[in-house]
Design a protein around this motif. Structure first.
Motif, PDB file in Angstrom:
ATOM      1  N   VAL A 231      71.334  36.784  46.294  1.00 57.69           N
ATOM      2  CA  VAL A 231      70.527  37.601  47.200  1.00 57.69           C
ATOM      3  C   VAL A 231      69.682  36.681  48.074  1.00 57.69           C
ATOM      4  N   PHE A 232      69.912  36.758  49.378  1.00 54.26           N
ATOM      5  CA  PHE A 232      69.214  35.863  50.313  1.00 54.26           C
ATOM      6  C   PHE A 232      68.233  36.644  51.177  1.00 54.26           C
ATOM      7  N   LEU A 233      66.973  36.258  51.093  1.00 50.26           N
ATOM      8  CA  LEU A 233      65.974  36.783  52.030  1.00 50.26           C
ATOM      9  C   LEU A 233      65.806  35.829  53.207  1.00 50.26           C
ATOM     10  N   ASN A 234      66.515  34.681  53.159  1.00 48.57           N
ATOM     11  CA  ASN A 234      66.408  33.641  54.204  1.00 48.57           C
ATOM     12  C   ASN A 234      67.770  32.968  54.355  1.00 48.57           C
ATOM     13  N   PRO A 235      67.965  32.217  55.462  1.00 47.42           N
ATOM     14  CA  PRO A 235      69.271  31.585  55.694  1.00 47.42           C
ATOM     15  C   PRO A 235      69.616  30.513  54.659  1.00 47.42           C
ATOM     16  N   SER A 236      70.896  30.174  54.595  1.00 48.15           N
ATOM     17  CA  SER A 236      71.352  29.095  53.701  1.00 48.15           C
ATOM     18  C   SER A 236      72.788  28.725  54.031  1.00 48.15           C
ATOM     19  N   LEU A 237      73.093  27.453  53.948  1.00 50.98           N
ATOM     20  CA  LEU A 237      74.481  26.976  54.000  1.00 50.98           C
ATOM     21  C   LEU A 237      74.875  26.448  52.617  1.00 50.98           C
ATOM     22  N   ARG A 238      74.189  25.361  52.191  1.00 51.79           N
ATOM     23  CA  ARG A 238      74.557  24.669  50.962  1.00 51.79           C
ATOM     24  C   ARG A 238      74.378  25.518  49.716  1.00 51.79           C
ATOM     25  N   THR A 239      73.218  26.145  49.582  1.00 54.11           N
ATOM     26  CA  THR A 239      72.921  26.879  48.352  1.00 54.11           C
ATOM     27  C   THR A 239      73.917  28.021  48.188  1.00 54.11           C
TER      28      THR A 239
ATOM     29  N   VAL B 133      77.570  38.505  47.455  1.00 56.39           N
ATOM     30  CA  VAL B 133      76.483  37.918  48.242  1.00 56.39           C
ATOM     31  C   VAL B 133      75.849  39.008  49.090  1.00 56.39           C
ATOM     32  N   LEU B 134      74.532  39.113  49.023  1.00 57.38           N
ATOM     33  CA  LEU B 134      73.807  40.079  49.854  1.00 57.38           C
ATOM     34  C   LEU B 134      72.758  39.341  50.684  1.00 57.38           C
ATOM     35  N   ASN B 135      72.938  39.376  51.996  1.00 54.70           N
ATOM     36  CA  ASN B 135      71.919  38.835  52.906  1.00 54.70           C
ATOM     37  C   ASN B 135      70.930  39.974  53.149  1.00 54.70           C
TER      38      ASN B 135
ATOM     39  N   ALA C  49      65.030  47.476  54.479  1.00 56.06           N
ATOM     40  CA  ALA C  49      63.776  46.717  54.513  1.00 56.06           C
ATOM     41  C   ALA C  49      62.983  46.982  53.231  1.00 56.06           C
ATOM     42  N   LEU C  50      62.628  45.892  52.547  1.00 54.61           N
ATOM     43  CA  LEU C  50      62.031  46.004  51.215  1.00 54.61           C
ATOM     44  C   LEU C  50      60.513  46.122  51.246  1.00 54.61           C
ATOM     45  N   GLU C  51      59.992  47.009  50.429  1.00 54.87           N
ATOM     46  CA  GLU C  51      58.541  47.078  50.208  1.00 54.87           C
ATOM     47  C   GLU C  51      58.218  46.264  48.949  1.00 54.87           C
ATOM     48  N   LEU C  52      57.225  45.407  49.050  1.00 55.58           N
ATOM     49  CA  LEU C  52      56.868  44.550  47.921  1.00 55.58           C
ATOM     50  C   LEU C  52      55.570  44.992  47.250  1.00 55.58           C
ATOM     51  N   ARG C  53      54.741  45.704  48.001  1.00 57.76           N
ATOM     52  CA  ARG C  53      53.419  46.074  47.466  1.00 57.76           C
ATOM     53  C   ARG C  53      53.528  47.314  46.589  1.00 57.76           C
TER      54      ARG C  53
ATOM     55  N   VAL D 116      51.606  51.744  47.517  1.00 61.81           N
ATOM     56  CA  VAL D 116      51.381  52.093  48.927  1.00 61.81           C
ATOM     57  C   VAL D 116      52.198  53.337  49.299  1.00 61.81           C
ATOM     58  N   ILE D 117      51.729  54.031  50.317  1.00 58.75           N
ATOM     59  CA  ILE D 117      52.508  55.132  50.887  1.00 58.75           C
ATOM     60  C   ILE D 117      53.509  54.501  51.843  1.00 58.75           C
ATOM     61  N   MET D 118      54.778  54.664  51.569  1.00 59.64           N
ATOM     62  CA  MET D 118      55.798  53.958  52.365  1.00 59.64           C
ATOM     63  C   MET D 118      56.140  54.758  53.625  1.00 59.64           C
ATOM     64  N   ASP D 119      55.165  54.862  54.518  1.00 63.21           N
ATOM     65  CA  ASP D 119      55.391  55.614  55.757  1.00 63.21           C
ATOM     66  C   ASP D 119      55.501  54.671  56.957  1.00 63.21           C
ATOM     67  N   GLY D 120      55.751  53.373  56.674  1.00 65.43           N
ATOM     68  CA  GLY D 120      55.894  52.394  57.755  1.00 65.43           C
ATOM     69  C   GLY D 120      57.344  52.001  57.939  1.00 65.43           C
ATOM     70  N   THR D 121      57.619  50.700  58.005  1.00 65.40           N
ATOM     71  CA  THR D 121      58.979  50.231  58.310  1.00 65.40           C
ATOM     72  C   THR D 121      59.807  49.957  57.048  1.00 65.40           C
ATOM     73  N   THR D 122      59.171  49.823  55.906  1.00 66.97           N
ATOM     74  CA  THR D 122      59.949  49.535  54.695  1.00 66.97           C
ATOM     75  C   THR D 122      60.610  50.818  54.192  1.00 66.97           C
ATOM     76  N   VAL D 123      61.839  50.642  53.648  1.00 65.17           N
ATOM     77  CA  VAL D 123      62.667  51.796  53.311  1.00 65.17           C
ATOM     78  C   VAL D 123      62.825  51.951  51.805  1.00 65.17           C
ATOM     79  N   GLU D 124      62.779  50.798  51.104  1.00 65.63           N
ATOM     80  CA  GLU D 124      63.079  50.816  49.672  1.00 65.63           C
ATOM     81  C   GLU D 124      62.148  49.839  48.972  1.00 65.63           C
ATOM     82  N   HIS D 125      61.700  50.194  47.779  1.00 69.39           N
ATOM     83  CA  HIS D 125      60.782  49.318  47.033  1.00 69.39           C
ATOM     84  C   HIS D 125      61.576  48.305  46.214  1.00 69.39           C
ATOM     85  N   ILE D 126      60.999  47.119  46.059  1.00 70.76           N
ATOM     86  CA  ILE D 126      61.673  46.063  45.279  1.00 70.76           C
ATOM     87  C   ILE D 126      61.916  46.518  43.833  1.00 70.76           C
TER      88      ILE D 126
END
Ligand code: AN0
Ligand code: CP
Length: 315
Positions: free
Chosen positions: A42-50, A67-69, A76-80, A83-93
């Motif tokens: 699971v990649f939250l950031n770019p990678s070639l080698r890893t 593999v999931l980019n 879009a993941l909510e980490l907090r 919170v009331i998820m009424d913004g841009t995040t769609v799913e909680h971690i």
């Protein structure tokens, strides 16, 4: 092994290095071990080698890989919490990681630091939430403060290529135009401090790493002095720990050149890659006989394979 996030998760570092070097000699010896087992990367950031080396390692062990980019292809993941998820995040971690644990026997996670809030980055908030909620063994593919698969590959490379029993290893800061994480140097330092090497970190004033990672290292601010007699030079840029995430000046003169190599013990030059040519490292070094950066990247496979093997054995 249930968790690989730092050198502290390894019971016997020497044994792990030996295991990796044995796998390099016989990559397909354990093809049955991973049969019908699934690795999710699971990649939250770019990678070639890893990305590629860990997939290759899993395939060598007979595993299936997904593999999931998640930064591009996932919701879009909510980490907090709370919170009331009424913004841009769609799913909680909590749900996202929990669901991934239903599909995979082992999960790898890459989550870079934001470099804005030191406390949050150094608490490893994102990585630790994956570990907590997925409920299966987790391998770090570089977290906010560490890159253990890289450091293991680096140690394997030093063990493989050293010509003296206790080589002098120098980690030198290098210039860059963007603020980069401290994960690679933190991690390299904590692995070198556990290895049988004479280890020095050299950096411009202000770039001192968090001392939690540097216990046992010699600290220097004089690059010429530090490089004298070096057997291995590890080149890396990092941003300041204090003020956190800052670039403190250009320091162009810190780029390694052939001239600087003259004072070393014909040192082998390492870098985790990706590297910006003629900013962090000169063409003459990268294209010259002392560079081992591609060989080092090749060893990422054996590092990942040794770790995955130990995890499969404890499933
Ligand atoms: C990242 C870093 O310095 O942590 C990844 C290195 C493996 N490098 C860049 O973002 C250039
Ligand atoms: N060294 C390293 O981890 O490279 P990637 O960011 O390409 O995976």
């Amino acid at each position: 092994m249930k968790l690989f996030s730092s050198v502290n998760d390894v019971a016997d570092v020497n044994a792990l290095v030996k295991e990796a070097l044995a796998l390099k000699q016989d990559p397909f010896a354990h093809q049955k071990l991973g049969k019908n087992k699934t690795l999710a990367l699971v990649f939250l950031n770019p990678s070639l080698r890893t990305r590629m080396s860990t997939q290759k390692a899993a395939i060598n062990l007979g595993m299936n890989v997904m593999v999931l980019n998640i930064d591009k292809e996932g919701w879009a993941l909510e980490l907090r919490d709370g919170v009331i998820m009424d913004g841009t995040t769609v799913e909680h971690i909590r749900e996202a990681a929990g669901v991934m644990g239903q599909y995979a026997d082992i999960i790898g996670v890459r989550s870079f630091p934001g470099l804005r809030n030191r406390e949050e980055d150094y608490s490893e908030m994102i990585f630790n939430k994956f570990v907590e909620f997925c409920k299966v063994p987790v391998v770090s593919l570089e977290s906010a403060t560490r890159h253990p698969l890289q450091s293991l590959a680096d140690l394997i490379t030093i063990e493989e290529l050293k010509t003296t029993a206790r080589p002098k290893v120098v980690l030198t800061w290098a210039p860059h135009i963007k603020p980069l994480p401290q994960a690679v140097p933190n991690s390299f330092s904590e692995w070198m401090c556990k290895a049988d090497v004479d280890f020095t970190i050299v950096q411009p004033k202000g770039y001192e790493l968090c001392t939690d990672f540097t216990q046992g290292a010699n600290i220097s601010y004089d690059q010429d002095e530090a490089l004298a007699g070096a057997d291995f030079i590890y080149v890396k840029n990092w941003s300041a720990y204090e003020p956190y995430g800052n670039i403190l000046g250009k320091h162009e003169e810190w780029m390694l050149t052939n001239k600087k190599l003259e004072q070393t013990n014909n040192a082998k030059v390492m870098h985790c890659l990706p590297v910006r040519r003629n900013l962090e490292l000169s063409d003459e070094i990268l294209d010259g006989p002392n560079s081992i950066v591609v060989h080092e990247a090749g060893n990422r496979v054996w590092a990942a394979q040794a770790v995955l093997k130990q995890m499969l054995e404890s499933l």
